[in-house]
Design an enzyme around this catalytic site. Sequence first.
Site, PDB file in Angstrom:
ATOM      1  CG  ASP A  19     -40.234  27.983  30.101  1.00 15.22           C
ATOM      2  OD1 ASP A  19     -39.062  27.581  30.135  1.00 15.22           O
ATOM      3  OD2 ASP A  19     -40.824  28.415  31.107  1.00 15.22           O
ATOM      4  CD  GLU A  21     -41.799  27.752  35.002  1.00 17.21           C
ATOM      5  OE1 GLU A  21     -40.953  27.597  35.899  1.00 17.21           O
ATOM      6  OE2 GLU A  21     -41.615  28.515  34.027  1.00 17.21           O
ATOM      7  CG  HIS A 161     -39.121  32.181  37.301  1.00 22.52           C
ATOM      8  ND1 HIS A 161     -38.094  31.497  36.696  1.00 22.52           N
ATOM      9  CD2 HIS A 161     -38.562  33.271  37.876  1.00 22.52           C
ATOM     10  CE1 HIS A 161     -36.969  32.132  36.925  1.00 22.52           C
ATOM     11  NE2 HIS A 161     -37.221  33.212  37.616  1.00 22.52           N
ATOM     12  CG  ASP A 166     -40.331  32.322  31.679  1.00 28.57           C
ATOM     13  OD1 ASP A 166     -40.506  33.554  31.765  1.00 28.57           O
ATOM     14  OD2 ASP A 166     -39.863  31.635  32.606  1.00 28.57           O
TER      15      ASP A 166
END
Length: 962
Positions: A19, A21, A161, A166
């Site tokens: 994942d 961000e 998040h 995640d």
Amino acid sequence: MVKNEDLKGLKLESFVALDIETTGLNSFSDKIIEIAAVKFENGEIVDNFSMLINPEIKLSDEIVSLTGIEDKDLIDKPFIEDVLPLFFEFIDKQPLVGHNISFDLEFIKYNSSIHGMESDFKSKKIYDTLSLSQIIVPRGPVSYKLSNLKKYFNIESGDNHRALGDSIACGELLLKIVEKSLELNDATVKKLADVALVFESFVKIFILDLANYFAKTSFKRKIGTTINKYHDSFNYIAKDSEPDQNMESILSMEDIIDKIFDKGGLLDKNLSKFEYREEQHIFSKASHRALNEGKILVTEAGTGVGKSFAYLFPSAINSILSDEKVVVTTNTKNLQEQIFYKDIPIVHEQLGGLFSAVILKGRKNYLCLNRFESICKNPTQHLVSDDQAKRFLPLIVWANRTITGDIEENTGFKKGFSYDIWSKVESDSGFCLGKKCRHYNRCFAIGIRKKAFKSNLVIINHSLLFSDIVSENAVLGKYSKLVVDEAHNIENAATSYLGEEFSFSNLRNIINRVITQDNKHGYLKKLEKSILAGIEEKNKVDKFQNLIDQLKDKSRSLHDIGKSFWNEIGEKLYRNSSNYRSNSIKKRFKNSDEVFGGFESEVSKFKSVFEDFTGAIKRINVLLGTLEEGEIPDQDEIKQEFSTLFESSSDLYSTFSFFKDTERENFVFWYDIVSKNNGLNFKLSSAPLDVSPILKKNLYDNLESVILTSATLTIEKRFKYMQKKLGLSSVEKERVETIMLGSPFDHENQLKVITPTFLASPKMSTVYEKDVENVITALAENFDQGTLGLFTSYKMMKSVFYNVSDLFKKKDRVLLMQGKDSTRSDLIKNFKNVKNSFLFGTDSFWEGVDVPGNSLEALLIVKLPFSVPTEPVIEARIEDLEKRGLNSFMHFSVPEAILKFKQGVGRVIRSAEDRGIVYILDSRVINTRWGQAFVNSLPVLPKSPRNMSQLIKITEESFKNE
Ligand code: SF4
């Protein structure tokens, strides 16, 4: 817990979940600020990788609040070009798993390419948990965001998040998906594989591996043989028992309603949150009377009366005792669902489960198994792209398990985004084979109607009510008692349902059913194939082939002639319009020459080609009728298809003739032209001028009892206007009872209304707009209240929004606007969640926004909500009144605006605890004679500050007193 052998069988004994961000959604312009990956082996985490990245730009407040990552956390962190090599080394050659993984891969690919690195994802196995969960768990959470799926599956993985949390969640989610997949049966997995095999997507590998594993192990797996069906309580509440004599005599007691609603009564004793409300008690007694005595009851019930209980208890009791059904109709889906899912279960329990209830929707809400199976059998014939196939897959597992077939139940399939798919499988009378259908016994649309025929309470919406009226009760069966909630909308519902429409796209849809423009799909293709497979006799085959070729020709001609004829007319009207620079034009016409004048020969050519086309379909129908039973494959289906095709074509031809030739008494006609990059969209529409005779004939003359209710049925405390509009003024007086019930809320103490006197008149548009901005600025600067702004013009709303948005940014307050970034329901959700936000909306936000509590404490009515006088139906109704010598402003525009105004004001106080202020920024409410009618409709007297500081002072005092 998934077994190692299953993971091995699915080639998932080891994988990496990842994942990232980012600073935003655009992979080219936004930056990665965190990247993480977690290695799973045999379902266990064995290693992880997580790094923050210096994006070299400042983070927005939104990203800081979403991720909790701040600029100071990133300032000394490595750059992306230093992190990516370490990341690639960690993921190595492992299969990759991500939630909406294409988003992550796009960012990684772009960042690799600008720093001269290779990112070869093509050779990797990629798994997307978002698409997979929508397919395998189609009745999951309302939204398939990772955080929602974590909750749904009880996955603990640390912060939402944040990339590491995640990534862990994503890996765990894949394991849950595997677990759920192993519960499927062989037939479902085969269907999934048949569709996945021929299209490309990030779910293909998983589904094909699953199908292979199933094929190898089907003898071992017992579990997949039992289909775990969903429960049908989604749309049906069964009767638990039949009423015995004792129960019947209790329910027949004269004071049964008192026994339920009175202080110390059934509800008081059994429901902890029940509060006695006199208004509810009165309404319920009146409903009971109306249903028993064959009356028409019109009740205005303010917010908080609890009107649904007030009519549901008497309706259920009446139905139990009389064994006749009561139909309840609402305008909105929200209310329909609230009644069925929240209120009826309570009524059902309190009345000992003695009645059944069903929520019934329009036919197109239910899956047609026959059409669905045809696609599964031959996906490439129906699905034209990888994307369509990906969006079709979430129907497969659900179709196998659902008992209702109601697409609303399938949260994995987004009907709004996938209407192109849904329209291929929805139940449609035009495609229905009826008793000849091999799925007839499990047919959802037919099943739910059978239930509706026999249920005590049937909950529908206004459109379905009119569809039933038009089809002479084919939908609901016989009934004689009706409750109309949100009755102020029934006129609009009838107006839009009972109108007609004609456009080239309606015609193209029919032609495409015959044969698509690329000559690849359509009924003719299917017929050709079937004839060749089933008939040996050359003569017969030639006869069919001849008619098939003829229809192909006619389809092409109709398409080409229709398209150019329609475009020419559209262009002429567009060019001749005084408004032709605008992207969209809507104009009423009274005489068909205003549209077709100058095109006489084109019209007659078009009509003749259209007739030829319909005639060619008819000839095929006749020839199909000569076949022996079962002579060709799919014979019944093909016959049904051509017979409904003939009906659709004939109906559309009549609609065209209606616009071209028919007398126009009591109908309003108009055209819409929308200019788009690829040309003009041109459509003709019509609607009844006056629906009151239709309502009278079909509702009050035809039914025994009707209860009409809404929070807005009176103008200045009188029902006269609404009675006329709803066709009640010509019903025998003694049959109609009207009751006006206020709200049980203490409006004097809960609500303040402010009508400033210092604002410019709305007619001085520029100055007025500035004044409105000043009020909004003053409120945003001085107060912290959640505020809904109701506008009447999208243009003005947009302009005010952009002019005040800098201030909101500076103040770090959320400002939302209809049509910007989000759907209506998401906007309302965000508005509820962020307590001091502002939300601006137009038309549909004047009603149905239900935000109790302090998220909505202030309401701005920017202008009084007068209808647009150039809207064709409004224009025609105004003209009709003037013709009859009546002042249309006082007899139509003002009362209509008051009804909408009352709906708007009703947004503020939604519960006994609410406090709020309504600011009416339209000085006409105090400066004009007719403005008093608006003031008289308010639950409290307004205060009128003479300048901004007085307005602030009154506001301050009001919020201080809270
Ligand atoms: S009976 Fe009609 S609607 Fe039902 S599955 Fe068959 S074709 Fe579809």
